[in-house]
Scaffold this motif. Structure first.
Motif, PDB file in Angstrom:
ATOM      1  N   ARG A 257      18.284  36.936  43.777  1.00  0.00           N
ATOM      2  CA  ARG A 257      17.483  36.701  42.569  1.00  0.00           C
ATOM      3  C   ARG A 257      16.245  37.590  42.581  1.00  0.00           C
ATOM      4  O   ARG A 257      15.791  38.046  43.629  1.00  0.00           O
TER       5      ARG A 257
ATOM      6  N   TRP B 264      13.258  33.493  48.506  1.00  0.00           N
ATOM      7  CA  TRP B 264      13.997  32.227  48.528  1.00  0.00           C
ATOM      8  C   TRP B 264      15.491  32.444  48.310  1.00  0.00           C
ATOM      9  O   TRP B 264      16.317  31.650  48.750  1.00  0.00           O
ATOM     10  N   ASP B 265      15.829  33.509  47.621  1.00  0.00           N
ATOM     11  CA  ASP B 265      17.228  33.851  47.374  1.00  0.00           C
ATOM     12  C   ASP B 265      17.273  35.335  47.039  1.00  0.00           C
ATOM     13  O   ASP B 265      16.880  35.747  45.947  1.00  0.00           O
TER      14      ASP B 265
END
Length: 230
Positions: free
Chosen positions: A123, A119-120
């Motif tokens: 991260r 998702w990122d």
């Protein structure tokens, strides 16, 4: 022509992957997971899966537990979980990255390199079963099997926005799992929702004579129990 072979191979792999994903999407649209009939759902869950590097599995590649120490280790047998999934007709796509020897909570300690959160990518996906959570979140695998000693399924599932379950100790055989803390280790599924997790657990749970701590529990009832309120 020789210089084109890697490109042609890459294109064929990409095409095959895209085709398989498209078929999964079509099938999922036809079976939206709201049914609770076990026979119907069993046919749905017999799809592609992946396992953590912590599992003994002779298929595809060596079992390294994300460590250089075991970089050349070839498992002589399959874990009970792998055997039961294969017997049910499930198709293994390979093994997933993780924290080295499951000692971490970010999946950054792997000798193979860090796992990124789909998702990122800036991260972390959580850990130690971060590769399993990331694969399911990225739709690279229908579901994945991870290991949980102190949160290593549940925490990465939360980080990646998927569902993960650490079963009651003894529900799933530990035979073939590289040990971390044997009195706490458990294998469990990571999937998109609770129904998928229940269906996978119904396939792998139950007594195993090769694991003295495994429980003689009936299989096939978890999915059917997902009706009504908690």
């Amino acid at each position: 022509m020789t210089c084109l072979r890697p490109l042609l191979f890459f294109c064929s792999v990409v095409f095959l992957t895209q085709f398989l994903i498209s078929q999964i999407v079509i099938y999922n649209s036809q079976h939206n997971g709201k049914d609770t009939d076990w026979n119907l759902y069993k046919s749905k869950i017999n799809q592609f899966y992946m396992v953590s590097q912590r599992f003994q599995s002779r298929l595809y590649q060596k079992t390294s537990c994300a460590s250089k120490i075991l970089g050349g280790f070839t498992p002589p047998y399959d874990a009970t979980v792998v055997e039961r999934l294969d017997a049910a007709g499930c198709i293994s796509l390979g093994k997933l990255n993780m924290d080295e020897f499951a000692m971490g909570s970010t999946s950054e300690t792997s000798f193979l390199g860090p796992v990124r959160n789909p998702w990122d990518r800036k991260r972390v996906p959580g850990g130690s079963s971060g590769g399993a959570a990331a694969a399911v979140a990225a739709r690279s695998s229908w579901y994945a099997i991870g290991s949980d000693t102190g949160g290593s399924i549940r925490q990465p599932a939360a980080f990646c926005g998927v569902t993960g379950i650490k079963p009651t100790y003894g529900t799933v055989s530990r035979y073939g799992l590289i040990a971390y803390a044997s009195s706490l280790d458990q294998m469990g599924p990571l999937a998109r929702d609770a129904a998928d997790c229940a269906a996978v657990l119904d396939l792998v749970m139950g007594r195993d004579p090769r694991d003295g701590t495994s429980l003689d529990v009936p299989a096939g009832g978890l999915l059917a129990a997902l009706t009504g309120d908690v």
